[in-house]
Write a protein that holds these residues in place. Structure first.
Motif, short mmCIF file in Angstrom:
data_model
loop_
_atom_site.label_atom_id
_atom_site.label_comp_id
_atom_site.label_asym_id
_atom_site.label_seq_id
_atom_site.Cartn_x
_atom_site.Cartn_y
_atom_site.Cartn_z
N THR A 75 -12.81 -26.33 -15.74
CA THR A 75 -13.02 -25.22 -14.82
C THR A 75 -12.71 -23.89 -15.50
O THR A 75 -11.69 -23.74 -16.17
CB THR A 75 -12.13 -25.37 -13.58
N ILE A 76 -13.61 -22.93 -15.30
CA ILE A 76 -13.36 -21.55 -15.69
C ILE A 76 -13.06 -20.78 -14.41
O ILE A 76 -13.87 -20.76 -13.48
CB ILE A 76 -14.55 -20.94 -16.42
N ALA A 77 -11.87 -20.18 -14.34
CA ALA A 77 -11.44 -19.47 -13.14
C ALA A 77 -11.46 -17.97 -13.39
O ALA A 77 -10.94 -17.48 -14.39
CB ALA A 77 -10.04 -19.91 -12.74
N VAL A 78 -12.05 -17.25 -12.43
CA VAL A 78 -12.11 -15.79 -12.46
C VAL A 78 -11.45 -15.28 -11.18
O VAL A 78 -11.84 -15.68 -10.08
CB VAL A 78 -13.56 -15.29 -12.55
N VAL A 79 -10.45 -14.41 -11.34
CA VAL A 79 -9.72 -13.87 -10.19
C VAL A 79 -9.68 -12.35 -10.33
O VAL A 79 -9.30 -11.83 -11.38
CB VAL A 79 -8.30 -14.43 -10.09
N GLY A 80 -10.07 -11.65 -9.26
CA GLY A 80 -10.04 -10.20 -9.30
C GLY A 80 -9.58 -9.61 -7.98
O GLY A 80 -9.89 -10.14 -6.91
N THR A 81 -8.81 -8.53 -8.06
CA THR A 81 -8.32 -7.84 -6.86
C THR A 81 -8.58 -6.35 -7.01
O THR A 81 -8.28 -5.75 -8.04
CB THR A 81 -6.82 -8.07 -6.67
N CYS A 82 -9.14 -5.78 -5.95
CA CYS A 82 -9.46 -4.35 -5.94
C CYS A 82 -8.95 -3.80 -4.61
O CYS A 82 -9.55 -4.02 -3.56
CB CYS A 82 -10.98 -4.18 -6.07
N ALA A 83 -7.80 -3.11 -4.63
CA ALA A 83 -7.14 -2.68 -3.40
C ALA A 83 -7.82 -1.43 -2.83
O ALA A 83 -8.84 -0.97 -3.34
CB ALA A 83 -5.67 -2.43 -3.67
N GLY A 84 -7.21 -0.84 -1.76
CA GLY A 84 -7.80 0.30 -1.08
C GLY A 84 -8.15 1.45 -2.01
O GLY A 84 -7.46 1.71 -2.98
N GLY A 85 -9.26 2.12 -1.72
CA GLY A 85 -9.72 3.20 -2.58
C GLY A 85 -10.30 2.71 -3.88
O GLY A 85 -10.31 3.43 -4.88
N CYS A 86 -10.80 1.48 -3.88
CA CYS A 86 -11.29 0.85 -5.10
C CYS A 86 -12.67 0.26 -4.82
O CYS A 86 -12.91 -0.33 -3.77
CB CYS A 86 -10.32 -0.23 -5.54
N SER A 87 -13.59 0.43 -5.76
CA SER A 87 -14.93 -0.12 -5.62
C SER A 87 -15.39 -0.64 -6.98
O SER A 87 -15.69 0.14 -7.88
CB SER A 87 -15.91 0.95 -5.11
N VAL A 88 -15.39 -1.97 -7.15
CA VAL A 88 -15.74 -2.58 -8.42
C VAL A 88 -16.70 -3.74 -8.18
O VAL A 88 -16.54 -4.52 -7.24
CB VAL A 88 -14.47 -3.10 -9.16
N GLN A 89 -17.70 -3.85 -9.05
CA GLN A 89 -18.66 -4.94 -9.01
C GLN A 89 -18.50 -5.80 -10.26
O GLN A 89 -18.41 -5.28 -11.38
CB GLN A 89 -20.09 -4.39 -8.95
N LEU A 90 -18.46 -7.12 -10.07
CA LEU A 90 -18.43 -8.06 -11.18
C LEU A 90 -19.83 -8.61 -11.43
O LEU A 90 -20.47 -9.13 -10.50
CB LEU A 90 -17.47 -9.22 -10.90
N HIS A 91 -20.29 -8.51 -12.66
CA HIS A 91 -21.58 -9.07 -13.06
C HIS A 91 -21.28 -10.26 -13.96
O HIS A 91 -20.72 -10.09 -15.05
CB HIS A 91 -22.41 -8.03 -13.79
N ILE A 92 -21.63 -11.45 -13.52
CA ILE A 92 -21.27 -12.67 -14.23
C ILE A 92 -22.53 -13.38 -14.70
O ILE A 92 -23.42 -13.72 -13.90
CB ILE A 92 -20.44 -13.62 -13.34
N THR A 93 -22.61 -13.61 -16.01
CA THR A 93 -23.70 -14.38 -16.60
C THR A 93 -23.15 -15.75 -16.98
O THR A 93 -22.11 -15.85 -17.63
CB THR A 93 -24.25 -13.67 -17.85
N LEU A 94 -23.85 -16.81 -16.56
CA LEU A 94 -23.35 -18.16 -16.78
C LEU A 94 -24.51 -19.09 -17.13
O LEU A 94 -25.68 -18.77 -16.84
CB LEU A 94 -22.64 -18.68 -15.52
N PRO A 95 -24.22 -20.23 -17.76
CA PRO A 95 -25.29 -21.21 -17.99
C PRO A 95 -25.95 -21.59 -16.67
O PRO A 95 -25.26 -21.81 -15.67
CB PRO A 95 -24.55 -22.39 -18.62
N ALA A 96 -27.27 -21.69 -16.67
CA ALA A 96 -28.00 -21.88 -15.41
C ALA A 96 -27.56 -23.12 -14.65
O ALA A 96 -27.54 -23.12 -13.42
CB ALA A 96 -29.50 -21.94 -15.70
N ALA A 97 -27.19 -24.19 -15.36
CA ALA A 97 -26.86 -25.45 -14.69
C ALA A 97 -25.40 -25.57 -14.30
O ALA A 97 -25.01 -26.57 -13.67
CB ALA A 97 -27.25 -26.63 -15.59
N LEU A 98 -24.58 -24.59 -14.64
CA LEU A 98 -23.15 -24.67 -14.31
C LEU A 98 -22.94 -24.47 -12.81
O LEU A 98 -23.43 -23.51 -12.23
CB LEU A 98 -22.38 -23.60 -15.09
#
Length: 231
Positions: A75-98
């Motif tokens: 397992t690959i785990a990704v954890v992100g937190t963006c509190a108040g006054g925060c605007s972030v986008q995660l763009h994730i590229t992964l193997p198509a079959a994963l």
């Protein structure tokens, strides 16, 4: 991010501090990407390598976003937190079959061109899935779900307050759609036979396809508030 109101006009100022980052992990032996975020939107794209690559962009006012990416076992785990006054986008590229599991505490989720199993859940945001061919479980507590050009063999879609617009380019074995308060528009290939159960508490379902109780493709659609079309 600050809202200024005057004379009935509200303007959203950009965050004080820009934020950007990139991370990657080898997914050659991985079977699952597990993503959990608070305050961050997530976009999944199919890549042409065996790596999972993450880029983040956006900004924040006071508290900088927190992010981690770890690989443990399969397992690959990704954890992100963006509190108040925060605007972030995660763009994730992964193997198509994963296979991928994504849960966001609010913002939207989108995925495109993937063939692995997808389990996507947002508490308050839309889900947009395009051109997938793996099993789907899509849940939005308060937001619309759009499914386009799907070749997935099975799809389970649930919304608390949001419409569902789903188009399949090949006949799915099973589709289960339930909305508490939202319309459903489901388009299926006409070259297959379907066993269709369609129920709406707020309107009369419009089913434009023949129903065969012995068909191998099972369609179950229910909404408590909103129109319902299967065609």
């Amino acid at each position: 991010m600050v809202a200024l109101a005057g004379w009935g006009i509200v303007e959203m100022l950009p965050p004080d501090h820009p934020y950007a980052g990139s991370w990657h992990a080898d997914a050659d032996r991985s079977t699952l990407l597990d993503v959990h975020t608070q305050g961050m939107g997530v976009t999944l794209h199919a890549g042409n390598t065996s790596r999972v690559e993450v880029t983040a962009d956006g900004g924040y006012d006071d508290q900088a976003p927190e992010f981690s990416m770890t690989a443990s076992g399969q397992t690959i785990a990704v954890v992100g937190t963006c509190a108040g006054g925060c605007s972030v986008q995660l763009h994730i590229t992964l193997p198509a079959a994963l296979a991928a599991t994504v849960e966001t505490g609010g913002p939207a989720i989108s995925a495109a061109g993937l063939s692995g199993r997808l389990d996507l859940h947002t508490t308050s945001g839309a889900i947009d899935v395009d051109n997938t061919s793996g099993p789907l479980t899509l849940r939005s507590d308060d937001g619309a779900v759009t499914l386009s050009g799907s070749r997935s063999p099975s799809a389970k879609v649930t919304t608390g307050d949001g419409a569902v617009d789903a188009t399949f380019s090949s006949a799915p074995a099973t589709v289960d759609i339930k909305t508490h308060d939202g319309a459903v528009d489901l388009r299926l290939p006409k070259d297959a036979g379907y066993s269709i159960d369609a129920h709406s508490s707020g309107s009369t379902p419009e089913v434009a396809l023949p129903t065969d109780r012995n068909a191998s493709h099972a369609i179950d659609v229910e909404t408590r508030g909103g129109g319902l079309k299967v065609h």
